[in-house]
Design a protein around this motif. Structure first.
Motif, PDB file in Angstrom:
ATOM      1  N   ALA A   9       0.459   8.094   9.194  1.00 42.43           N
ATOM      2  CA  ALA A   9       0.049   6.943   8.459  1.00 42.43           C
ATOM      3  C   ALA A   9       1.204   6.278   8.080  1.00 42.43           C
ATOM      4  N   MET A  10       1.412   5.046   8.528  1.00 39.81           N
ATOM      5  CA  MET A  10       2.565   4.225   8.121  1.00 39.81           C
ATOM      6  C   MET A  10       2.330   3.784   6.588  1.00 39.81           C
ATOM      7  N   PHE A  11       2.718   4.434   5.579  1.00 39.16           N
ATOM      8  CA  PHE A  11       2.181   4.200   4.340  1.00 39.16           C
ATOM      9  C   PHE A  11       3.095   3.650   3.475  1.00 39.16           C
ATOM     10  N   SER A  12       2.623   2.487   3.124  1.00 40.82           N
ATOM     11  CA  SER A  12       3.709   1.391   2.546  1.00 40.82           C
ATOM     12  C   SER A  12       3.537   0.992   1.132  1.00 40.82           C
ATOM     13  N   GLY A  13       2.393   1.609   0.501  1.00 38.80           N
ATOM     14  CA  GLY A  13       2.115   1.231  -0.867  1.00 38.80           C
ATOM     15  C   GLY A  13       1.078   0.176  -1.035  1.00 38.80           C
ATOM     16  N   GLY A  14       0.582  -0.322  -0.030  1.00 40.22           N
ATOM     17  CA  GLY A  14      -0.442  -1.101  -0.037  1.00 40.22           C
ATOM     18  C   GLY A  14      -1.981  -0.674  -0.021  1.00 40.22           C
ATOM     19  N   ALA A  15      -2.952  -1.391  -0.182  1.00 40.33           N
ATOM     20  CA  ALA A  15      -4.439  -0.841  -0.280  1.00 40.33           C
ATOM     21  C   ALA A  15      -4.739  -0.540   1.013  1.00 40.33           C
ATOM     22  N   SER A  16      -4.567  -1.407   2.095  1.00 33.96           N
ATOM     23  CA  SER A  16      -4.880  -0.976   3.396  1.00 33.96           C
ATOM     24  C   SER A  16      -4.521   0.119   4.071  1.00 33.96           C
ATOM     25  N   SER A  17      -2.930   0.074   3.776  1.00 38.45           N
ATOM     26  CA  SER A  17      -2.546   1.520   4.221  1.00 38.45           C
ATOM     27  C   SER A  17      -2.940   2.868   3.648  1.00 38.45           C
ATOM     28  N   ALA A  18      -3.524   2.524   2.254  1.00 40.25           N
ATOM     29  CA  ALA A  18      -3.691   3.657   1.621  1.00 40.25           C
ATOM     30  C   ALA A  18      -5.272   3.978   2.169  1.00 40.25           C
ATOM     31  N   TYR A  19      -6.065   3.034   2.363  1.00 37.26           N
ATOM     32  CA  TYR A  19      -7.434   3.460   2.861  1.00 37.26           C
ATOM     33  C   TYR A  19      -7.389   3.784   4.331  1.00 37.26           C
TER      34      TYR A  19
END
Length: 280
Positions: A9-19
């Motif tokens: 998961a390219m995890f950015s700190g945003g809601a969509s990437s978290a979901y």
């Protein structure tokens, strides 16, 4: 010997990437997944809080890569000030770090990465660009997946799920006006469209920097001073923003905001987009 797939998961700190990260782990198991984050050292401190809480909820540690330089240091190294057209900071601090990590997984652990992005249907062009990028820039093509486009076809209240079901407060930059400028929040101005670099993203446009000035004038001043230092050091008439095809400095823009009032510029639609490596 064939490489074992690993889901990243390219995890950015945003809601969509978290979901997307949560659903990826639910489907493939923690032992087959990685939460990957590239740190520019300019991120807003509340992004780190959010990412840590999401990682705890998912039950998977964050794998972080950091170049060690700030975006400003990259600008000096390349003698080029980042702007909405070209951001070497993004290439060096995020993209290069990502590619290096993915090749290490292949070479050192015999793993084949599959990348997951939190990009939605309204940004399909970005998904197409990322797909092409990861086809051609790694030594071998890397598969990219976009669950918000291909899997979760119904309209999902991701932010509501995270706050109400997961019990995790969203990053403050989404709704920063309610905390800092309730007068603006009352007029429907919520926060930043993306949280790159704590609001100092060089890909931001007029609206973005007007909001930065309204919310965090000291942070705007830091960016203005960074721009002025670069201009003086290299004796170049360059700027992050452009006007009429030429330079328009943050100092000039601040003076215009102070003269006309910042609210006049908070509803201007920016053409600029987040970095290609931003995952929402």
């Amino acid at each position: 010997m064939a490489r074992k797939p690993v889901h990243i998961a390219m995890f950015s700190g945003g809601a969509s990437s978290a979901y997307v990260s949560y659903n990826m782990v639910q489907k493939y198991g923690r032992e087959n997944c990685i939460l990957f984050f590239t740190n520019t050292l300019w991120e807003d401190e509340d992004n780190y809080r959010f990412m840590d809480e999401v990682a705890d909820y998912i039950g998977l540690d964050i794998t972080e890569r950091v170049d060690g330089r700030t975006p400003e240091e990259v600008f000096y190294d390349y003698r080029f000030l980042g702007n909405s057209r070209l951001a070497k900071c993004s290439e060096e601090l995020k993209v290069y770090q990502t590619i290096t990590f993915l090749e290490e997984l292949r070479d050192e652990q015999n793993l084949e990465p599959i990348l997951y992005f939190g990009i939605g249907p309204h940004e399909k062009h970005r998904a197409d660009n990322l797909t092409e990028f990861y086809k051609h820039h790694p030594l071998e093509p890397i598969e990219t997946r976009f669950p918000m486009i291909d899997t979760f076809t119904e309209d999902i209240d991701i932010k509501g799920i995270i706050e109400n079901e997961w019990g995790i407060q969203l990053p403050r930059m989404y709704n920063i006006t309610s905390e800092v400028r309730p007068d603006l929040a009352a007029k429907g101005i919520k926060g930043f469209s993306h949280a790159n670099c704590g609001g100092r993203c060089v890909r931001g446009g007029y609206q973005h920097y007007a909001l930065l000035y309204a919310i965090w004038p000291d942070r705007y001043k830091e960016q203005e001073e960074m721009e002025e230092r670069f201009r003086e050091h290299f004796e170049k008439d360059v700027s992050i923003l452009k006007k009429d095809g030429g330079p328009f400095t943050l100092k000039q823009y601040r003076e215009q905001l102070e003269q006309d009032g910042v609210e006049k510029y908070l509803n201007i639609k920016d053409d600029a987009v987040p970095c290609v490596c931003s995952y929402s």
